[in-house]
Design a protein around this motif. Sequence first.
Motif, PDB file in Angstrom:
ATOM      1  N   GLY A 308       0.914  -1.200   0.081  1.00  0.00           N
ATOM      2  CA  GLY A 308       0.032   0.044   0.165  1.00  0.00           C
ATOM      3  C   GLY A 308       0.965   1.067  -0.019  1.00  0.00           C
ATOM      4  O   GLY A 308       1.932   1.144  -0.071  1.00  0.00           O
ATOM      5  N   MET A 309       0.077   2.346   0.359  1.00  0.00           N
ATOM      6  CA  MET A 309       0.923   3.601   0.427  1.00  0.00           C
ATOM      7  C   MET A 309       2.039   3.500   1.605  1.00  0.00           C
ATOM      8  O   MET A 309       3.184   4.287   1.265  1.00  0.00           O
ATOM      9  CB  MET A 309      -0.188   4.697   0.667  1.00  0.00           C
ATOM     10  CG  MET A 309      -0.810   4.724   1.999  1.00  0.00           C
ATOM     11  SD  MET A 309      -2.007   5.861   2.620  1.00  0.00           S
ATOM     12  CE  MET A 309      -1.052   7.442   2.561  1.00  0.00           C
ATOM     13  N   SER A 316       0.070   8.322  -4.035  1.00  0.00           N
ATOM     14  CA  SER A 316      -0.654   9.249  -2.883  1.00  0.00           C
ATOM     15  C   SER A 316      -0.123  10.603  -2.796  1.00  0.00           C
ATOM     16  O   SER A 316      -0.900  11.441  -2.663  1.00  0.00           O
ATOM     17  CB  SER A 316      -0.670   8.283  -1.576  1.00  0.00           C
ATOM     18  OG  SER A 316      -1.175   7.206  -1.717  1.00  0.00           O
ATOM     19  N   ILE A 342      -4.256  -0.290   3.702  1.00  0.00           N
ATOM     20  CA  ILE A 342      -3.993   0.845   4.725  1.00  0.00           C
ATOM     21  C   ILE A 342      -5.372   1.611   4.832  1.00  0.00           C
ATOM     22  O   ILE A 342      -6.147   1.634   4.072  1.00  0.00           O
ATOM     23  CB  ILE A 342      -2.998   1.958   4.362  1.00  0.00           C
ATOM     24  CG1 ILE A 342      -1.610   0.971   4.225  1.00  0.00           C
ATOM     25  CG2 ILE A 342      -2.915   2.948   5.112  1.00  0.00           C
ATOM     26  CD1 ILE A 342      -1.283   0.378   5.486  1.00  0.00           C
ATOM     27  N   ASP A 347      -4.735   5.577   0.051  1.00  0.00           N
ATOM     28  CA  ASP A 347      -4.099   4.386  -0.222  1.00  0.00           C
ATOM     29  C   ASP A 347      -4.482   3.463  -1.522  1.00  0.00           C
ATOM     30  O   ASP A 347      -5.445   2.755  -1.578  1.00  0.00           O
ATOM     31  CB  ASP A 347      -4.570   3.276   0.996  1.00  0.00           C
ATOM     32  CG  ASP A 347      -3.440   2.058   0.942  1.00  0.00           C
ATOM     33  OD1 ASP A 347      -2.415   2.179   0.145  1.00  0.00           O
ATOM     34  OD2 ASP A 347      -4.007   1.005   1.323  1.00  0.00           O
TER      35      ASP A 347
END
Length: 391
Positions: A308-309, A316, A342, A347
């Motif tokens: 994820g981010m 992002s 997230i 995300d």
Amino acid sequence: MEYINNELCLGPLKKPLAPLCANYMRPIYVYDLDFVTQRFQAMAKALKGVRLFYAMKANPNAEVLQRLKTLGSGADVVSLGEIKRALESGFSVQDIVYSGVGKTVHEINEALRLGIYQINVESLPELERIGKLALEAGKKAQVALRLNPDVDIKTHPYIATGLKDNKFGMELSLIPDLKKCLKNYSASIELVGISLHLGSQMLEFTGYQEALQKLKPVFKDLQKEFATLKRFDFGGGLGIFYDRLDLELEESLLQEYAKITLDTLSDLDCELQSEPGRWLLGHCGVLITQVQYIKKTSAKTFVIVDAGMNHLIRPSLYEADHMILPLGKSLENMKADIVGPICESSDFFAKDRSLGSVKEGDFVAVMDSGAYGYSMASVYNLQELPLEICI
């Protein structure tokens, strides 16, 4: 990248990625060191005679650093942590240029104790601090002044660094005060260079050329008063394409960038320095992540992956547009948002992206993640950091 026998392969030697997932535990950053070699040698050839200091903030992986050191690179660092990593990876203090806007007393004292090759100064208070600390330590600091020419290079505002409303560098109007400070601390500071950095992801060079032309007479004037001034650091920032792989076009942009630089600065009596990062490493790395769920709503389809981010924040933070490809080639396509685990709506890796058809348990690669990927990762939500593998 290229599919061979329906398997996604990375780099000039076309290395398959799927075997790296045999004992998959969590997301993996993969770096192709042969690709890094190819990129560094291409830049060194284009910028012949220029000393390259790799911008460690792009990717401080120890094996990457060791490879770059063997190729003749120096290291551009922005913290004491990066200085330590560079030294642990084989660089000497004479290979290190120390940049960054917030150097602490402790960091400066350590840089002075070690005898770092060059400290790039970002403000008048920093120059005064270096002069005072060096005097107390009985050292003579080798400094370059990072000057801000107030030039726009048309990049994302978060990675522009050459405008007067940015925190980086010093306005040209400050030069009389800088001269005064240098003379006051002549026993503990030696002016050896001028530094310039306009920002990251440059794909057009009008502003860059303007900045060089602005700083060239400044350099000559300073050299008249400070005979030790012998280096012109023109920074880094050369961009790459994230929406496609077009190495030929990137090579032509490199040649244009090099020609502008060398044509403008070649008659200066000085050593030229550069601080490349993204151009060297961006294409050389991918982030491999596994599909956990295919979630369909009345509005759209979500491909939920386990990265994820927290692992790659660029989409992002910068609205960066990375290509995302399945490790196994698919003849079908699906349109989906590719998102992570997230607990933030920001995300995501991509929105409304056409993606080869994937199912739960499949692997996808977020391409061109070799720069500003792992180095910006976090443990937000107490998620584990990704693994790193060099091939």
